[in-house]
Motif scaffolding. Structure first.
Motif, PDB file in Angstrom:
ATOM      1  N   PHE A 188       0.815  -1.208   0.000  1.00 34.22           N
ATOM      2  CA  PHE A 188       0.000   0.000   0.000  1.00 34.22           C
ATOM      3  C   PHE A 188       0.852   1.263   0.000  1.00 34.22           C
ATOM      4  O   PHE A 188       0.467   2.289  -0.557  1.00 34.22           O
ATOM      5  CB  PHE A 188      -0.938  -0.002   1.210  1.00 34.22           C
ATOM      6  N   GLY A 189       2.036   1.184   0.608  1.00 32.20           N
ATOM      7  CA  GLY A 189       2.860   2.375   0.714  1.00 32.20           C
ATOM      8  C   GLY A 189       3.897   2.559  -0.366  1.00 32.20           C
ATOM      9  O   GLY A 189       4.625   3.552  -0.349  1.00 32.20           O
ATOM     10  N   SER A 190       4.022   1.650  -1.312  1.00 35.35           N
ATOM     11  CA  SER A 190       5.059   1.790  -2.332  1.00 35.35           C
ATOM     12  C   SER A 190       4.871   3.085  -3.105  1.00 35.35           C
ATOM     13  O   SER A 190       3.751   3.581  -3.256  1.00 35.35           O
ATOM     14  CB  SER A 190       5.021   0.603  -3.298  1.00 35.35           C
ATOM     15  N   PRO A 191       5.967   3.688  -3.592  1.00 36.41           N
ATOM     16  CA  PRO A 191       5.816   4.931  -4.360  1.00 36.41           C
ATOM     17  C   PRO A 191       4.833   4.785  -5.523  1.00 36.41           C
ATOM     18  O   PRO A 191       4.022   5.683  -5.770  1.00 36.41           O
ATOM     19  CB  PRO A 191       7.243   5.212  -4.848  1.00 36.41           C
ATOM     20  N   GLY A 192       4.905   3.657  -6.238  1.00 33.31           N
ATOM     21  CA  GLY A 192       3.985   3.453  -7.349  1.00 33.31           C
ATOM     22  C   GLY A 192       2.543   3.378  -6.911  1.00 33.31           C
ATOM     23  O   GLY A 192       1.640   3.901  -7.587  1.00 33.31           O
ATOM     24  N   ALA A 193       2.287   2.725  -5.774  1.00 35.39           N
ATOM     25  CA  ALA A 193       0.922   2.654  -5.257  1.00 35.39           C
ATOM     26  C   ALA A 193       0.419   4.038  -4.875  1.00 35.39           C
ATOM     27  O   ALA A 193      -0.739   4.393  -5.151  1.00 35.39           O
ATOM     28  CB  ALA A 193       0.862   1.712  -4.055  1.00 35.39           C
ATOM     29  N   GLN A 194       1.279   4.819  -4.254  1.00 34.05           N
ATOM     30  CA  GLN A 194       0.859   6.163  -3.839  1.00 34.05           C
ATOM     31  C   GLN A 194       0.508   7.033  -5.037  1.00 34.05           C
ATOM     32  O   GLN A 194      -0.541   7.685  -5.068  1.00 34.05           O
ATOM     33  CB  GLN A 194       1.964   6.821  -3.021  1.00 34.05           C
ATOM     34  N   LEU A 195       1.376   7.055  -6.028  1.00 34.46           N
ATOM     35  CA  LEU A 195       1.121   7.979  -7.149  1.00 34.46           C
ATOM     36  C   LEU A 195      -0.037   7.511  -8.016  1.00 34.46           C
ATOM     37  O   LEU A 195      -0.803   8.320  -8.532  1.00 34.46           O
ATOM     38  CB  LEU A 195       2.397   8.215  -7.952  1.00 34.46           C
ATOM     39  N   THR A 196      -0.203   6.182  -8.176  1.00 33.09           N
ATOM     40  CA  THR A 196      -1.310   5.715  -9.011  1.00 33.09           C
ATOM     41  C   THR A 196      -2.651   5.850  -8.310  1.00 33.09           C
ATOM     42  O   THR A 196      -3.678   6.074  -8.967  1.00 33.09           O
ATOM     43  CB  THR A 196      -1.090   4.262  -9.466  1.00 33.09           C
ATOM     44  N   ARG A 197      -2.681   5.727  -6.978  1.00 32.35           N
ATOM     45  CA  ARG A 197      -3.946   5.974  -6.272  1.00 32.35           C
ATOM     46  C   ARG A 197      -4.425   7.398  -6.502  1.00 32.35           C
ATOM     47  O   ARG A 197      -5.611   7.642  -6.733  1.00 32.35           O
ATOM     48  CB  ARG A 197      -3.784   5.730  -4.766  1.00 32.35           C
ATOM     49  N   GLU A 198      -3.496   8.328  -6.406  1.00 33.19           N
ATOM     50  CA  GLU A 198      -3.886   9.726  -6.596  1.00 33.19           C
ATOM     51  C   GLU A 198      -4.317   9.984  -8.035  1.00 33.19           C
ATOM     52  O   GLU A 198      -5.266  10.736  -8.283  1.00 33.19           O
ATOM     53  CB  GLU A 198      -2.737  10.650  -6.202  1.00 33.19           C
ATOM     54  N   ALA A 199      -3.612   9.358  -8.986  1.00 32.49           N
ATOM     55  CA  ALA A 199      -4.040   9.493 -10.379  1.00 32.49           C
ATOM     56  C   ALA A 199      -5.433   8.919 -10.566  1.00 32.49           C
ATOM     57  O   ALA A 199      -6.265   9.464 -11.317  1.00 32.49           O
ATOM     58  CB  ALA A 199      -3.032   8.794 -11.297  1.00 32.49           C
ATOM     59  N   MET A 200      -5.704   7.795  -9.889  1.00 33.66           N
ATOM     60  CA  MET A 200      -7.023   7.174 -10.012  1.00 33.66           C
ATOM     61  C   MET A 200      -8.123   8.039  -9.415  1.00 33.66           C
ATOM     62  O   MET A 200      -9.171   8.209 -10.038  1.00 33.66           O
ATOM     63  CB  MET A 200      -7.013   5.804  -9.324  1.00 33.66           C
ATOM     64  N   ILE A 201      -7.902   8.598  -8.228  1.00 34.84           N
ATOM     65  CA  ILE A 201      -8.974   9.365  -7.606  1.00 34.84           C
ATOM     66  C   ILE A 201      -9.262  10.632  -8.404  1.00 34.84           C
ATOM     67  O   ILE A 201     -10.410  11.078  -8.498  1.00 34.84           O
ATOM     68  CB  ILE A 201      -8.664   9.667  -6.122  1.00 34.84           C
TER      69      ILE A 201
END
Length: 388
Positions: free
Chosen positions: A368-381
Motif C-alpha cells: 500500500f505504501g510503495s511509491p507506485g501505489a501512492q502515485l497511481t492511487r492519486e491518479a485514479m482518484i
C-alpha cells in the motif's frame, strides 16, 4: 566474527548487484525480474540495504579482509547511486501527478492490511462481494473491483486497504469473486473459464444495478481491477456496452436464465469508466497454459473468443473513459503492448490516459505504501473525480 563477515560481505554484495543489474537492465534473464520486482515494490528498503552494505564493507575491511571489504563497499556504493536514481525517477513521476510521496509509508506499509469491509453479500449463488461504503450520505458512485491472479487464483481482498481508502474518499467499492478453474460447476464448465469469468463480473454489475438507493448509485458505476482482473474489467465493460455479454447468459444453476443463446435483458446504466492496473491486453501473448485455461486451447485457434476476451480486440469508438496504470519494467503484460493499446484507445476517441511508474514491475501497487501505489492511487482518484 571475522569469518562470518567475510561470508556476509560477498553475499550482501551479490544481492545488491542482482537488484542493480535487474533494475537498469530489466531484459536480463532472471536478474531483470528480481531487480524490477524489488525496485517497484520496495525501492527505499533496497536503498537502505545498500547504505548498510557500505558499512558492512568497512567492517569487513577492519576485520582484516581489505579486498573483500573494498569490493563489498564499492558494490554497495554503486547500489546506493542506482537506488537514488530510481527513487528520484519515481519521485518525479509522483510530482508530475501532483503527489508528495510519504516515505514513511513507503518504508512501513509493505502489504495490504485489512480494510475491513462493511459487509459481505452473495451477489449470485456461490459468489460473494465485499462492500466498502463511505460514511457520508449516499447514494455513492460505485466501483466494482475485480481481483487479479492470472485467471486461476487470487482473492477479492487483494486490495482491501485501497478499497477502504477509496471509500474514505466517497466511492463505494464492491470487491467481487469470480469462478476459477477449480471452482467451476463441473468438467463441462471448468475450462475454458474466460467467458464465464466475464459473466460473473456482469452478474456483480447486475447486483449493483438492482440495489440503487441510499448506498449505491448504479448510474455512476466504474469497473476496475488489477492484472487479470483489469483485463476482465475492460472486457466486461466492452461486452456490456455492445450487448454481447450479460449475467443472464450464465447457466440456470448459477442463477441465470440460460440457455447461453437467450436474449440479454434490457441493460441498466452503462459503466461510466474503467480503471485497469497493469492489464494483459493482448491475450495471444500470455503463457500457453493460461491460453488453455481461457480459451480451451491456443488463442490463435479461438478467434471468436479472442475478440470477446482480449481488450486489444475490442478497441472502438464509444468506450468509456479508461485509465491505464503500468510499471515500466512489467515482465508479464508487455509494456510496449499496453502503450500501443493506450494509443489505440485514444485514436478511437476514448478519453483517459496511461500512467507509468518508472522501474516498476507487475503488481507494484500490492504494498500500500510503495511509491507506485501512492502515485497511481492519486491518479485514479483524480480520474474518478472527473467522471462525476
Amino acid at each position: 566474527m571475522t569469518s562470518f563477515l567475510r561470508v556476509l560481505g560477498p553475499a550482501w554484495s551479490a544481492v545488491l548487484l542482482v537488484v542493480l543489474v535487474g533494475a537498469f537492465r530489466p531484459e536480463t534473464p532472471v536478474l531483470g525480474l528480481a531487480g524490477s520486482f524489488l525496485t517497484g515494490r520496495y525501492p527505499l528498503h533496497v536503498a537502505l540495504a545498500a547504505v548498510l552494505g557500505i558499512l558492512l564493507g568497512l567492517a569487513v575491511r577492519k576485520a582484516g579482509a581489505p579486498l573483500v571489504g573494498y569490493a563489498t563497499a564499492t558494490v554497495a556504493l554503486a547500489a546506493v547511486i542506482g537506488m537514488v536514481a530510481v527513487l528520484a525517477a519515481q519521485g518525479r513521476a509522483a510530482a508530475g501527478e501532483g503527489v508528495r510521496l510519504d516515505w514513511t509509508a513507503a518504508l512501513t506499509r509493505v502489504g495490504q492490511p485489512s480494510g475491513e469491509p462493511d459487509r459481505t453479500v452473495e451477489f449470485a449463488p456461490g459468489r460473494e462481494l465485499d462492500l466498502y461504503l463511505p460514511s457520508g450520505p449516499g447514494p455513492h458512485p460505485t466501483m466494482v473491483w475485480v481481483h487479479g491472479g492470472s485467471w486461476v487464483g487470487g482473492e477479492r481482498d487483494d486490495r482491501t486497504t485501497m478499497n477502504r481508502w477509496l471509500a474514505d474518499r466517497g466511492w463505494a467499492v464492491a470487491a467481487v469473486d469470480y469462478r476459477l478453474p477449480e471452482t467451476g460447476w463441473g468438467a463441462a464448465d471448468a475450462a475454458p473459464v474466460g467467458r464465464h469469468q466475464q459473466r460473473d463480473v456482469a452478474c456483480a454489475v447486475d447486483w449493483v444495478r438492482a440495489h440503487p438507493g441510499t448506498e449505491l448509485d448504479p448510474g455512476r458505476l466504474v469497473l476496475a481491477g488489477q492484472s487479470a482482473g483489469a483485463t476482465l474489467a475492460l472486457g466486461t465493460t466492452s461486452g456490456l456496452l455492445d450487448g454481447t455479454l450479460a449475467c443472464s447468459e450464465a447457466p440456470a444453476a448459477y442463477g441465470g436464465t440460460g440457455p447461453a443463446d437467450a436474449p440479454p435483458p434490457v441493460p441498466g446504466p452503462p459503466p461510466i469508466g474503467v480503471v485497469a492496473y497493469h492489464p494483459p491486453v493482448d491475450l495471444a501473448l500470455v503463457d500457453p497454459d493460461l491460453q488453455q485455461t481461457l480459451f480451451g486451447g491456443a488463442a490463435a485457434d479461438a478467434p471468436g473468443l479472442m475478440r470477446l476476451l482480449s481488450p486489444s480486440e475490442q478497441v472502438r469508438p464509444g468506450l468509456p473513459p479508461t485509465l491505464l496504470l503500468l510499471g515500466s519494467a512489467d515482465h508479464y503484460v508487455h509494456p510496449e503492448r499496453v502503450t500501443a493499446y493506450d494509443a489505440e484507445l485514444r485514436a478511437a476517441g476514448t478519453p483517459g490516459r496511461l500512467v507509468t511508474v518508472p522501474y516498476a514491475d507487475h503488481v507494484f501497487d500490492q504494498p500500500f505504501g510503495s511509491p507506485g501505489a501512492q502515485l497511481t492511487r492519486e491518479a485514479m482518484i483524480r480520474f474518478l473525480s472527473g467522471l462525476d
